[in-house]
Design a protein around this motif. Structure first.
Motif, PDB file in Angstrom:
ATOM      1  N   ALA A  23       0.814  -1.211   0.000  1.00  0.00           N
ATOM      2  CA  ALA A  23       0.000   0.000   0.000  1.00  0.00           C
ATOM      3  C   ALA A  23       0.853   1.268   0.000  1.00  0.00           C
ATOM      4  N   LEU A  24       2.071   1.186   0.537  1.00  0.00           N
ATOM      5  CA  LEU A  24       2.914   2.374   0.671  1.00  0.00           C
ATOM      6  C   LEU A  24       4.012   2.490  -0.377  1.00  0.00           C
ATOM      7  N   ARG A  25       4.300   1.436  -1.086  1.00  0.00           N
ATOM      8  CA  ARG A  25       5.474   1.411  -1.956  1.00  0.00           C
ATOM      9  C   ARG A  25       5.395   2.330  -3.164  1.00  0.00           C
ATOM     10  N   GLY A  26       4.257   2.790  -3.562  1.00  0.00           N
ATOM     11  CA  GLY A  26       4.142   3.577  -4.775  1.00  0.00           C
ATOM     12  C   GLY A  26       4.515   5.039  -4.648  1.00  0.00           C
ATOM     13  N   TRP A  27       4.724   5.532  -3.423  1.00  0.00           N
ATOM     14  CA  TRP A  27       5.019   6.954  -3.239  1.00  0.00           C
ATOM     15  C   TRP A  27       6.515   7.175  -3.207  1.00  0.00           C
ATOM     16  N   HIS A  28       7.007   7.868  -4.212  1.00  0.00           N
ATOM     17  CA  HIS A  28       8.440   8.023  -4.421  1.00  0.00           C
ATOM     18  C   HIS A  28       9.157   8.745  -3.272  1.00  0.00           C
ATOM     19  N   LEU A  29       8.536   9.668  -2.604  1.00  0.00           N
ATOM     20  CA  LEU A  29       9.206  10.463  -1.577  1.00  0.00           C
ATOM     21  C   LEU A  29       9.134   9.853  -0.181  1.00  0.00           C
ATOM     22  N   LEU A  30       8.683   8.628  -0.063  1.00  0.00           N
ATOM     23  CA  LEU A  30       8.455   7.977   1.219  1.00  0.00           C
ATOM     24  C   LEU A  30       9.571   6.987   1.533  1.00  0.00           C
ATOM     25  N   ARG A  31      10.079   7.049   2.764  1.00  0.00           N
ATOM     26  CA  ARG A  31      11.021   6.054   3.272  1.00  0.00           C
ATOM     27  C   ARG A  31      10.325   5.352   4.429  1.00  0.00           C
ATOM     28  N   PHE A  32      10.290   4.019   4.382  1.00  0.00           N
ATOM     29  CA  PHE A  32       9.608   3.300   5.454  1.00  0.00           C
ATOM     30  C   PHE A  32      10.155   1.891   5.625  1.00  0.00           C
ATOM     31  N   GLU A  33       9.808   1.303   6.773  1.00  0.00           N
ATOM     32  CA  GLU A  33      10.061  -0.104   7.042  1.00  0.00           C
ATOM     33  C   GLU A  33       8.817  -0.673   7.707  1.00  0.00           C
ATOM     34  N   VAL A  34       8.537  -1.921   7.422  1.00  0.00           N
ATOM     35  CA  VAL A  34       7.450  -2.646   8.075  1.00  0.00           C
ATOM     36  C   VAL A  34       8.035  -3.955   8.575  1.00  0.00           C
ATOM     37  N   THR A  35       7.773  -4.258   9.834  1.00  0.00           N
ATOM     38  CA  THR A  35       8.212  -5.539  10.382  1.00  0.00           C
ATOM     39  C   THR A  35       7.001  -6.308  10.868  1.00  0.00           C
TER      40      THR A  35
END
Length: 164
Positions: A65-77
């Protein structure tokens, strides 16, 4: 079977923050309100941490759900549960998404066929074995995200659910 995990939004432009909340809410099926704080590693961006609980596979749905936004850095565990290994997803604008299966102690588990393929590519002179292993372990993502992981003063403290 349910599991739990954590979403770390390391940096997001202010305008993207409500969209992140809506995307997470859509996956979890409940209203989500994240506590946003300024990200000192990238002025003008915000960071947040969110503990979640859901069915096995929720981490992959959140990452998708979050991977498509180019300016976003995230991690999910996601923690391992009776029906699934743990998972870790990391995403940066430059590298895209990384996925790893994790064991009960948080170690990355690399499938045998991926190790054999790395050895084969190295033997054939196609790639450098150390570089291939570093990619399998997510090192490029860790290197890029490390400055963003440290939130600075006022960072929330996350207590461990289980100590082994």
């Amino acid at each position: 079977m349910t599991t739990r995990g954590v979403l770390y939004v390391h940096s997001a432009p202010r305008a993207l923050c409500p969209h992140v909340e809506w995307a997470v809410a859509g996956v979890l099926g409940t209203r989500v309100s994240l506590d946003w704080i300024r990200q000192p590693a990238a002025p003008g961006t915000w960071r947040s941490e969110f503990s979640w609980q859901g069915q096995a596979g929720t981490a992959s749905k959140l990452a998708s759900a979050l991977r498509g936004w180019h300016l976003l850095r995230f991690e999910v565990t996601a923690e391992p549960c009776a029906t699934a290994e743990g998972e870790r997803y990391s995403c940066t604008p430059d590298l895209g998404i990384y996925h790893a299966v994790t064991g009960i102690h948080g170690d990355i588990l690399i499938p045998e066929d991926r190790l054999r393929a790395a050895l084969q590519r190295s033997r054939q002179g196609e790639t450098d074995l150390e570089a291939d292993l570093n990619k399998l372990l997510g090192k490029p993502w860790d290197d890029e995200l490390e400055p963003f992981r440290y939130a600075g003063e006022g960072a929330p403290v996350r207590w461990l659910h289980q100590v082994v």
